[in-house]
Design a protein around this motif. Sequence first.
Motif, short mmCIF file in Angstrom:
data_model
loop_
_atom_site.label_atom_id
_atom_site.label_comp_id
_atom_site.label_asym_id
_atom_site.label_seq_id
_atom_site.Cartn_x
_atom_site.Cartn_y
_atom_site.Cartn_z
N GLN A 26 44.66 5.24 52.25
CA GLN A 26 45.53 4.64 51.24
C GLN A 26 45.43 3.13 51.36
N ALA A 27 44.89 2.51 50.35
CA ALA A 27 44.63 1.07 50.38
C ALA A 27 45.89 0.22 50.47
N THR A 28 47.00 0.73 49.98
CA THR A 28 48.22 -0.08 49.92
C THR A 28 49.01 -0.13 51.22
N ASP A 29 48.61 0.64 52.22
CA ASP A 29 49.33 0.67 53.49
C ASP A 29 48.43 0.11 54.58
N LEU A 96 35.93 17.94 59.72
CA LEU A 96 36.55 16.62 59.65
C LEU A 96 36.60 16.22 58.18
N ILE A 97 37.80 16.01 57.66
CA ILE A 97 37.98 15.74 56.24
C ILE A 97 38.61 14.36 56.06
N ILE A 98 37.98 13.55 55.23
CA ILE A 98 38.52 12.22 54.90
C ILE A 98 38.64 12.13 53.39
N ASP A 99 39.84 11.92 52.93
CA ASP A 99 40.09 11.83 51.50
C ASP A 99 40.20 10.37 51.07
N ALA A 100 39.62 10.06 49.93
CA ALA A 100 39.73 8.75 49.29
C ALA A 100 39.12 7.64 50.14
N LEU A 101 37.92 7.86 50.59
CA LEU A 101 37.22 6.87 51.42
C LEU A 101 37.11 5.53 50.71
N ASP A 102 37.04 5.55 49.40
CA ASP A 102 36.94 4.30 48.64
C ASP A 102 38.24 3.48 48.68
N GLU A 103 39.33 4.06 49.16
CA GLU A 103 40.63 3.39 49.12
C GLU A 103 40.92 2.49 50.31
N TYR A 104 40.13 2.53 51.33
CA TYR A 104 40.49 1.66 52.44
C TYR A 104 39.58 0.45 52.50
N MET A 105 40.03 -0.60 53.18
CA MET A 105 39.39 -1.90 53.05
C MET A 105 38.60 -2.34 54.29
N TRP A 127 31.50 17.42 58.04
CA TRP A 127 32.27 16.32 57.46
C TRP A 127 32.46 16.60 55.98
N VAL A 128 33.68 16.45 55.49
CA VAL A 128 33.98 16.55 54.06
C VAL A 128 34.65 15.23 53.69
N VAL A 129 34.01 14.50 52.79
CA VAL A 129 34.48 13.16 52.43
C VAL A 129 34.62 13.07 50.92
N SER A 130 35.75 12.56 50.46
CA SER A 130 35.91 12.33 49.02
C SER A 130 35.99 10.84 48.74
N SER A 131 35.48 10.47 47.57
CA SER A 131 35.50 9.07 47.15
C SER A 131 35.18 9.01 45.67
N ARG A 132 35.62 7.94 45.05
CA ARG A 132 35.12 7.66 43.70
C ARG A 132 33.64 7.29 43.85
N LEU A 137 28.57 3.43 49.05
CA LEU A 137 28.95 4.57 49.88
C LEU A 137 27.86 5.64 49.84
N GLU A 138 27.39 5.93 48.66
CA GLU A 138 26.36 6.94 48.51
C GLU A 138 25.09 6.57 49.27
N GLU A 139 24.73 5.31 49.19
CA GLU A 139 23.54 4.82 49.90
C GLU A 139 23.69 4.98 51.41
N SER A 140 24.87 4.73 51.91
CA SER A 140 25.11 4.83 53.35
C SER A 140 24.97 6.25 53.88
N PHE A 141 25.22 7.23 53.04
CA PHE A 141 25.13 8.62 53.48
C PHE A 141 23.71 9.16 53.43
N THR A 142 22.74 8.33 53.11
CA THR A 142 21.36 8.80 53.07
C THR A 142 20.87 9.22 54.44
N LYS A 143 21.51 8.74 55.53
CA LYS A 143 21.11 9.12 56.88
C LYS A 143 21.45 10.57 57.20
#
Length: 160
Positions: A26-29, A96-105, A127-132, A137-143
């Motif tokens: 959550q980006a706001t916290d 391991l699940i991470i939701d809204a990976l795009d939301e943190y800074m 790993w299960v990761v969600s993001s817009r 982000l997509e490039e980084s997961f090429t590994k």
Amino acid sequence: MLLCGIINELRKSKDRSFLLSFFFCQATDSRINSATAVLRGLIYLLVAEQPSLMSHVRERYNHAGRELFEDVNAWVAVTEISINMLQDPGLKETYLIIDALDEYMTDKSSLVDLIGQQASVSSHVKWVVSSRNQPDLEESFTKANSKVKLYLELNPKIGV
């Protein structure tokens, strides 16, 4: 909401022989919008589900104390702890699940790189990761050797 449903279904599973750890970004916290906070949360739930993993935390905690998770080197410490936990020979199958990976800074690229590296290390850790849609982000997961992308937009190119 999708990942909440997945987590609920995994929790209800009759064959609960696996570990489940998740984190909602959550980006706001400011307390939970860093890579360190994500790993700290995942570690906490892993230890809660398999207490024998506490030895990896205790080993580092005995040297540094509470600052282990709070000082400027916290990212290095939680990274080492999480890697050691995920490579523990007694580790059960793990989700391991991470939701809204795009939301943190803070340190997003460090976390994404770690996920990409660790996703290829062990076949019993998923790993299960969600993001817009975000090209960086997509490039980084090429590994990651094995991955599945699921686009929920009508048109994935618009990045909504």
